[in-house]
Design a protein around this motif. Structure first.
Motif, PDB file in Angstrom:
ATOM      1  N   PRO A 241      35.762  34.933  36.698  1.00 56.37           N
ATOM      2  CA  PRO A 241      36.799  35.009  37.748  1.00 56.37           C
ATOM      3  C   PRO A 241      36.413  36.053  38.785  1.00 56.37           C
ATOM      4  CG  PRO A 241      37.515  36.180  35.778  1.00 56.37           C
ATOM      5  CD  PRO A 241      36.229  35.499  35.419  1.00 56.37           C
ATOM      6  N   ARG A 242      36.693  35.738  40.055  1.00 55.73           N
ATOM      7  CA  ARG A 242      36.331  36.628  41.156  1.00 55.73           C
ATOM      8  C   ARG A 242      37.099  36.183  42.386  1.00 55.73           C
ATOM      9  NH1 ARG A 242      33.038  32.686  40.063  1.00 55.73           N
ATOM     10  NH2 ARG A 242      31.949  31.509  41.686  1.00 55.73           N
ATOM     11  N   PRO A 243      37.169  37.024  43.417  1.00 54.09           N
ATOM     12  CA  PRO A 243      37.879  36.616  44.634  1.00 54.09           C
ATOM     13  C   PRO A 243      37.324  35.313  45.204  1.00 54.09           C
ATOM     14  CG  PRO A 243      37.419  38.971  44.675  1.00 54.09           C
ATOM     15  CD  PRO A 243      36.691  38.416  43.491  1.00 54.09           C
ATOM     16  N   GLY A 244      38.243  34.454  45.634  1.00 54.10           N
ATOM     17  CA  GLY A 244      37.854  33.170  46.212  1.00 54.10           C
ATOM     18  C   GLY A 244      37.849  32.023  45.232  1.00 54.10           C
ATOM     19  N   THR A 245      38.075  32.285  43.942  1.00 50.39           N
ATOM     20  CA  THR A 245      38.096  31.223  42.937  1.00 50.39           C
ATOM     21  C   THR A 245      39.508  31.015  42.412  1.00 50.39           C
ATOM     22  OG1 THR A 245      37.609  32.753  41.114  1.00 50.39           O
ATOM     23  CG2 THR A 245      35.733  31.725  42.226  1.00 50.39           C
ATOM     24  N   LEU A 246      39.729  29.830  41.831  1.00 53.98           N
ATOM     25  CA  LEU A 246      40.993  29.491  41.177  1.00 53.98           C
ATOM     26  C   LEU A 246      40.706  29.177  39.717  1.00 53.98           C
ATOM     27  CD1 LEU A 246      44.023  28.720  41.095  1.00 53.98           C
ATOM     28  CD2 LEU A 246      43.355  26.416  41.824  1.00 53.98           C
ATOM     29  N   GLU A 260      44.454  38.497  33.305  1.00 51.70           N
ATOM     30  CA  GLU A 260      43.176  39.202  33.440  1.00 51.70           C
ATOM     31  C   GLU A 260      42.336  38.604  34.566  1.00 51.70           C
ATOM     32  OE1 GLU A 260      41.776  41.841  31.459  1.00 51.70           O
ATOM     33  OE2 GLU A 260      42.338  41.443  29.371  1.00 51.70           O
ATOM     34  N   CYS A 261      42.359  37.288  34.706  1.00 57.23           N
ATOM     35  CA  CYS A 261      41.616  36.663  35.817  1.00 57.23           C
ATOM     36  C   CYS A 261      42.180  37.124  37.155  1.00 57.23           C
ATOM     37  CB  CYS A 261      41.690  35.144  35.695  1.00 57.23           C
ATOM     38  SG  CYS A 261      40.688  34.456  34.343  1.00 57.23           S
ATOM     39  N   ALA A 262      43.506  37.210  37.244  1.00 49.95           N
ATOM     40  CA  ALA A 262      44.120  37.684  38.480  1.00 49.95           C
ATOM     41  C   ALA A 262      43.765  39.142  38.744  1.00 49.95           C
ATOM     42  CB  ALA A 262      45.638  37.501  38.409  1.00 49.95           C
ATOM     43  N   ARG A 263      43.696  39.957  37.703  1.00 50.22           N
ATOM     44  CA  ARG A 263      43.307  41.362  37.878  1.00 50.22           C
ATOM     45  C   ARG A 263      41.872  41.478  38.389  1.00 50.22           C
ATOM     46  NH1 ARG A 263      42.716  44.320  33.721  1.00 50.22           N
ATOM     47  NH2 ARG A 263      43.373  46.305  34.615  1.00 50.22           N
ATOM     48  N   LEU A 264      41.047  40.479  38.118  1.00 48.96           N
ATOM     49  CA  LEU A 264      39.659  40.470  38.583  1.00 48.96           C
ATOM     50  C   LEU A 264      39.517  39.788  39.942  1.00 48.96           C
ATOM     51  CD1 LEU A 264      37.972  39.757  35.152  1.00 48.96           C
ATOM     52  CD2 LEU A 264      37.747  41.844  36.487  1.00 48.96           C
TER      53      LEU A 264
END
Length: 389
Positions: A241-246, A260-264
């Motif tokens: 997970p990283r900015p720009g992904t869903l 956790e994905c949102a925190r990343l």
């Protein structure tokens, strides 16, 4: 390079134009500056043929705002030029000046000449995002893509121009309107919020300061129904997970993976069939200060019509759920039941994914009455993942 913002030319621009042998720019920019009669006027269409006209000549390139901010300066340097830049105010700077709002907390992304999806995913994940738009990737398309995420858009049309207008409206309403071709969009979770005093432009950086694979008790959960920290660590590594992904978290339970994905920095969507767990997911997301869209329903039926994911975690459900989620480039499945391993692996292979896996058997420290510790085994979990070659 001369930047143009509708408020007059920057200092030094008149002298640069007077000495130019060739002036490149869009039609509206060429009309707005005093091009000397002796200079060739080159209207920008395809960039490469236009840049060839600069070879060996004193040239001026006209661009909107600050050409060093998501602009043509990068392209010129890639082609070996060393431009002198006379910037105007960027459209983002103008927008926030018009609003009287600070913008050091705002993530700025571009959909101009780039895919819209990553920009929309940042809007889904972050509380304040400015989007540089383009035809086909404008306010209407952004508003439509934000269906299911409560967001307010501020649409700035023709900033610095004769048709300048700022409109604030719910994202869904933006999808149903026609807009000026020159727009900048500000996407806000809470339009009335005053941003806190930060230190990092664009909001807090990722990864977060507390790390990831947080302790299990960092999440409210039902009777231990939480993806254990050791498992979560590997799951996050495989989901990337990283900015720009869903990322989808299917059969989310407590929503620990989605949170956790949102925190990343990723946009996160949790699918959960139980109403009480769906409420826990929303509470866990709020407790960690992130956005997670919660979809209450049972997979695979609940997955129909959801926005396309980049990665999917399946924490609950059989191979039929895995098969419904295999449009993503990364699919990760956690299994406690051994008899589900073979059909899940087959479903990942059938989707054209390269499949790998591992079994995790962790033992945690547990205190003994005399102050020493023993090892307490947790249930072994098999993790399968598929990645698109």
């Amino acid at each position: 390079m001369i930047g143009i913002d509708g408020g007059g030319l920057p200092p030094g621009a008149d002298d640069a134009l007077a000495a130019a042998e060739v002036v490149l720019g869009g039609a509206r920019h060429l009309r707005s500056v005093p091009v000397p009669p002796s200079a060739s006027r080159v209207e920008l269409g395809p960039v490469e043929p236009a840049l060839e006209r600069l070879a060996g000549r004193r040239g001026v390139v006209l661009a909107s705002g600050d050409p060093g901010f998501f602009g043509i300066v990068r392209l010129l340097r890639e082609r070996g030029y060393e431009p002198v830049v006379l910037p105007a105010r960027s459209s983002v700077q103008l927008l926030f000046a018009r609003l009287g709002r600070s913008w050091d907390d705002v993530a700025v992304v571009s959909a101009h000449g780039r895919a819209l999806g990553p920009a929309v995913n940042v809007c889904r994940a972050r509380p304040a995002v400015a989007v540089l738009t383009a035809p086909g990737a404008g306010p209407a398309e952004i508003g439509a893509a934000l269906d299911g995420w409560p967001r307010t858009l501020v649409v700035a049309e023709d900033l610095g121009g004769p048709d300048e207008r700022l409109t604030t409206l719910p994202a869904a309403e933006a999808a149903a309107r026609d807009w000026h071709p020159l727009t900048v969009v500000l996407c806000l979770r809470d339009p009335d919020a005053v941003p806190g005093r930060g230190w990092h432009a664009g909001g807090e950086p990722v990864p977060p300061g507390r790390g990831w694979a947080l302790p299990d008790d960092a999440f409210d959960h039902r009777a231990g129904m939480v993806t254990k920290a050791e498992v979560r660590a590997l799951v996050l590594a495989r989901l990337a997970p990283r900015p720009g992904t869903l990322v989808w978290d299917v059969g989310a339970g407590s929503g620990s993976v989605a949170v956790e994905c949102a925190r990343l920095g990723a946009a996160a969507l949790a699918v959960e069939r139980r109403a009480d767990d769906a409420a826990r997911i929303a509470a866990n997301a709020a407790a960690h200060g992130v956005d997670v869209r919660v979809v209450e329903g049972e997979a695979p039926a609940a997955l129909a019509g959801l926005p396309h994911p980049d990665a999917v975690f399946v924490g609950g459900g059989g191979p039929e759920v895995v098969a419904a989620a295999t449009g993503a480039d990364r699919v990760v499945v956690a299994l406690a039941a051994l008899d589900r391993i073979a059909p899940t692996r087959a479903a990942l292979h059938a989707a054209g994914l390269a499949v790998d896996g591992v079994q995790l058997a962790a033992s945690r420290f547990a205190d003994l009455p005399d102050g020493s510790v023993r090892l307490a085994a947790t249930n072994p979990i098999t993790i399968l993942w598929g990645t698109r070659p």
